[in-house]
Write a protein that holds these residues in place. Sequence first.
Motif, PDB file in Angstrom:
ATOM      1  N   LEU A   1     -77.607  97.509 -17.869  1.00  0.00           N
ATOM      2  CA  LEU A   1     -78.439  96.802 -18.511  1.00  0.00           C
ATOM      3  C   LEU A   1     -78.704  97.373 -19.623  1.00  0.00           C
ATOM      4  CD1 LEU A   1     -81.914  95.661 -16.284  1.00  0.00           C
ATOM      5  CD2 LEU A   1     -79.999  94.019 -17.483  1.00  0.00           C
ATOM      6  N   ASP A   2     -78.085  98.523 -20.059  1.00  0.00           N
ATOM      7  CA  ASP A   2     -77.492  99.613 -21.097  1.00  0.00           C
ATOM      8  C   ASP A   2     -76.473  99.979 -21.351  1.00  0.00           C
ATOM      9  OD1 ASP A   2     -80.623  99.608 -22.241  1.00  0.00           O
ATOM     10  OD2 ASP A   2     -80.552 100.706 -20.523  1.00  0.00           O
ATOM     11  N   ARG A   3     -75.939 100.097 -22.910  1.00  0.00           N
ATOM     12  CA  ARG A   3     -74.354 100.494 -23.059  1.00  0.00           C
ATOM     13  C   ARG A   3     -74.236 101.753 -22.027  1.00  0.00           C
ATOM     14  NH1 ARG A   3     -77.262 102.694 -26.406  1.00  0.00           N
ATOM     15  NH2 ARG A   3     -77.505 105.501 -26.673  1.00  0.00           N
ATOM     16  N   PRO A   4     -72.964 101.645 -21.818  1.00  0.00           N
ATOM     17  CA  PRO A   4     -71.980 102.867 -20.993  1.00  0.00           C
ATOM     18  C   PRO A   4     -72.145 103.784 -20.480  1.00  0.00           C
ATOM     19  CG  PRO A   4     -70.427 100.767 -21.231  1.00  0.00           C
ATOM     20  CD  PRO A   4     -72.091 100.146 -22.343  1.00  0.00           C
ATOM     21  N   GLY A   5     -72.931 104.835 -20.239  1.00  0.00           N
ATOM     22  CA  GLY A   5     -73.143 106.017 -20.240  1.00  0.00           C
ATOM     23  C   GLY A   5     -74.011 106.073 -20.850  1.00  0.00           C
TER      24      GLY A   5
END
Length: 247
Positions: free
Chosen positions: A100-104
């Motif tokens: 759901l969130d940006r990678p990393g």
Amino acid sequence: MRLTVLGACGAWPEAGQASSGYLIEHDGFRLLVDLGYATVPRLLEHLDVDQVDAVFISHGHPDHCADLNPLLRARALRKDPPPPLPVYTLPGALDAVLALDRPGMLDSAYTLHEFTAGSTLGIGPFRTETRPLPHYVPNAGVRLTAGGRVLAYTGDTGPDANVVELARDADLLLAEASYVHEVPADSTGYQSSARDAGRQATAAGVGHLLLTHLLPGTDHAAARAAARTEYDGELGVAVADLVVDLP
């Protein structure tokens, strides 16, 4: 061992309630079992996010795991983030939530431990036995043993011999009971009724049956009555903020 119900609504939360989520404590260790919709606000009424020691997710449906995202955000985005949170689940079950969130962005907030249903795990003070139980997606029932007490939880499942084995002689069985008497034809084999839960609790010799995952609008008294036709032990319905101590 202490169970605190954070939420117990099946599919989606009713007003003022939350979906499946359970805080289980023993010897100061705090384990979350499932984290469905709206469970994190309820959790925060009991403890801070950095006081959670581990998470176990039974399966990847959002009414059981969606609030893992705000839990990890609350740990990752604070000024003094706690150590990575151990998260136990079946392979791939959390792919959607973790994406759901940006990678990393949340990588430092958790350590993912994927297991095969049927495995036995050590999670803090708990001996954690798992069983594959039938649902629309892979689902792991769990049997937690600590301090000579046993709590079994089905996740979502149709009636199955593995439920009986999972719950054999358990002090408490937390059993999915989405329906009261009969499961609709398109869900037969993949979900359970209160009557099914009562029947399997009796077969397993359970000391206390707690019905959970009732669909919104379900009459709790009717669910208890249906389970009572098959089970004569201690019986209740899980609701938010219910606390059960297994001394």
